[in-house]
Design a protein around this motif. Structure first.
Motif, PDB file in Angstrom:
ATOM      1  N   LYS A  85       0.747  -1.186   0.115  1.00 29.06           N
ATOM      2  CA  LYS A  85       0.088  -0.021  -0.032  1.00 29.06           C
ATOM      3  C   LYS A  85       0.862   1.289  -0.168  1.00 29.06           C
ATOM      4  N   LEU A  86       1.911   1.189   0.839  1.00 27.82           N
ATOM      5  CA  LEU A  86       2.833   2.693   0.982  1.00 27.82           C
ATOM      6  C   LEU A  86       3.599   2.363  -0.071  1.00 27.82           C
ATOM      7  N   ALA A  87       4.176   1.433  -0.860  1.00 27.13           N
ATOM      8  CA  ALA A  87       5.080   1.424  -2.045  1.00 27.13           C
ATOM      9  C   ALA A  87       4.030   2.052  -3.388  1.00 27.13           C
ATOM     10  N   ALA A  88       2.844   1.605  -3.409  1.00 23.29           N
ATOM     11  CA  ALA A  88       1.961   2.170  -4.410  1.00 23.29           C
ATOM     12  C   ALA A  88       1.949   3.671  -4.338  1.00 23.29           C
ATOM     13  N   ALA A  89       1.336   3.978  -3.148  1.00 19.69           N
ATOM     14  CA  ALA A  89       0.915   5.245  -2.829  1.00 19.69           C
ATOM     15  C   ALA A  89       2.120   6.277  -3.211  1.00 19.69           C
ATOM     16  N   SER A  90       3.368   5.910  -2.653  1.00 19.69           N
ATOM     17  CA  SER A  90       4.535   6.529  -2.998  1.00 19.69           C
ATOM     18  C   SER A  90       5.017   6.694  -4.842  1.00 19.69           C
ATOM     19  N   ALA A  91       4.791   5.725  -5.371  1.00 19.32           N
ATOM     20  CA  ALA A  91       4.848   5.664  -6.697  1.00 19.32           C
ATOM     21  C   ALA A  91       3.597   6.666  -7.146  1.00 19.32           C
ATOM     22  N   ASN A  92       2.585   6.541  -6.959  1.00 17.89           N
ATOM     23  CA  ASN A  92       1.434   7.172  -7.493  1.00 17.89           C
ATOM     24  C   ASN A  92       1.637   8.756  -7.127  1.00 17.89           C
ATOM     25  N   ALA A  93       2.602   9.060  -6.362  1.00 19.56           N
ATOM     26  CA  ALA A  93       3.029  10.489  -5.891  1.00 19.56           C
ATOM     27  C   ALA A  93       4.134  10.799  -6.656  1.00 19.56           C
ATOM     28  N   GLY A  94       4.710  10.022  -7.568  1.00 17.84           N
ATOM     29  CA  GLY A  94       5.955  10.486  -8.436  1.00 17.84           C
ATOM     30  C   GLY A  94       7.132  10.054  -7.896  1.00 17.84           C
ATOM     31  N   CYS A  95       7.188   9.286  -6.693  1.00 25.02           N
ATOM     32  CA  CYS A  95       8.424   8.863  -6.188  1.00 25.02           C
ATOM     33  C   CYS A  95       8.570   7.353  -6.602  1.00 25.02           C
ATOM     34  N   LEU A  96       9.713   6.867  -6.077  1.00 24.52           N
ATOM     35  CA  LEU A  96       9.968   5.459  -6.272  1.00 24.52           C
ATOM     36  C   LEU A  96       9.498   4.718  -5.095  1.00 24.52           C
ATOM     37  N   GLY A  97       8.309   3.828  -5.088  1.00 22.73           N
ATOM     38  CA  GLY A  97       7.998   3.241  -4.022  1.00 22.73           C
ATOM     39  C   GLY A  97       8.916   1.984  -3.673  1.00 22.73           C
ATOM     40  N   ILE A  98       9.267   1.606  -2.415  1.00 19.82           N
ATOM     41  CA  ILE A  98       9.841   0.572  -2.117  1.00 19.82           C
ATOM     42  C   ILE A  98       8.982  -0.287  -1.192  1.00 19.82           C
ATOM     43  N   ILE A  99       8.956  -1.698  -1.515  1.00 20.12           N
ATOM     44  CA  ILE A  99       8.609  -2.479  -0.360  1.00 20.12           C
ATOM     45  C   ILE A  99       9.552  -3.191   0.457  1.00 20.12           C
ATOM     46  N   GLY A 100       9.533  -3.159   1.680  1.00 14.40           N
ATOM     47  CA  GLY A 100      10.499  -3.349   2.621  1.00 14.40           C
ATOM     48  C   GLY A 100      10.304  -4.887   3.082  1.00 14.40           C
TER      49      GLY A 100
END
Length: 319
Positions: free
Chosen positions: A35-50
């Motif tokens: 959820k966090l990785a996808a939200a970060s990606a949608n915000a224009g950043c690189l989302g990372i799953i830990g």
């Protein structure tokens, strides 16, 4: 590329990850799921799953979840010191992941294999010597993480801005700054010193989309300038938000407790108990020194907008 890239200086990081902002959301245990990785990606950043806290099946679940929530690139962070590493890498590859952030082990172990699979590989380092070894191993970029960062840190206690300067002239691949970054002005400072991107953990851990417990998020919002300490240096250095558990470790260290006693106090599942289950007093709460700048729980989108505006406002003052 998205139009918003005109805000930022030219950067190989933007092209490497096909992202709008030179911001990487750190892959954090118990906090950064799909959820966090996808939200970060949608915000224009690189989302990372830990992936550090995930067994292979749980990692597969979070990768699949992220794919249902975004069509943009995201990656996984995989520590290389666990016996589940091979299975985690196989799961990520089978699910189509092409961006790997590796840490806590030798970059030689998996880099060449992942590169042959057509993947982008980034390794986290805490010293300039290690950064050079990463370049020699063939990684695409390094994360230069200073000891202001939350969670596990290097034993040399090199600060982010010093480490960035030490590394920048030593290697030719892109450098991503990490540790103590949570405002737009700190992003500008890192870019001015030659970083081509930044990795941010604590600020993303406190977002709405983070899987951190609400108790943990609220504790971050109430942290002060002196609320974090680097503990367990004899065992494995980790920066923690002070609580009863942290004080027990401090007391043991003050009486020169050995590694075995520290391990006994730590026990098992302490990080999960604090960050995911919300036991604020007895859990292990991994946060960076920048935590005192967190005043409210924002969505990823609002956080990134805030960082961008702060960056632009600071830039106007100095440039």
């Amino acid at each position: 590329m998205p139009n918003n890239t005109s805000i930022w200086p030219k950067s190989r990081i933007l092209n490497l990850f096909h992202i709008e902002n030179p911001i990487i959301q750190a892959g954090m245990v118990w906090v950064s799921g799909g959820k966090l990785a996808a939200a970060s990606a949608n915000a224009g950043c690189l989302g990372i799953i830990g992936a550090g806290s995930m067994n292979p099946d749980l990692l597969r679940h979070h990768i699949q979840k992220a794919k249902t929530l975004t069509t943009k690139p995201f990656g996984v962070n995989i520590p290389l010191l666990y016996d589940k590493t091979k299975d985690q890498i196989e799961v990520a590859l089978n699910e189509g992941v092409k961006i790997f952030f590796t840490s806590a082990g030798s970059p030689k172990t998996w880099t060449s294999f992942l590169k042959k699979e057509g993947c982008t590989v980034v390794h986290v380092v805490s010293t300039p010597e290690f950064a050079k070894k990463c370049e020699d191993a063939g990684v695409d970029a390094v994360v230069a993480e200073g000891f202001e960062a939350g969670g596990h840190n290097g034993r040399d206690e090199i600060t982010t801005l010093v480490l960035l300067q030490q590394i920048k002239g030593l290697i030719s691949i892109p450098v991503i700054a990490a540790g103590g970054i949570g405002t737009g002005s700190s992003i500008l400072a890192c870019l001015a010193l030659g970083a081509e991107g930044v990795q941010i953990g604590t600020a993303f851990a406190a977002t709405i989309e983070s899987s951190a417990h609400e108790n943990f998020k609220n504790a971050m919002c109430h942290a002060r300038f002196n609320s974090t300490f680097l503990r367990m240096k004899k065992y494995v250095p980790v920066r923690l938000l002070e609580n009863e558990f942290s004080k027990k470790i401090a007391s043991a260290e003050d009486r020169c407790a050995d590694k075995n006693e520290l391990i006994e106090i730590l026990g098992k599942g302490r990080a999960k108990e604090g960050m995911l289950n919300g036991n604020i007093e007895e859990g292990e709460l991994e946060v960076g020194q920048i935590v005192s700048e967190i005043k409210e729980i924002l969505s990823c989108s609002k956080l990134v907008n805030k960082l961008t505006q702060e960056y632009l406002e600071t830039k106007k003052i100095f440039f």
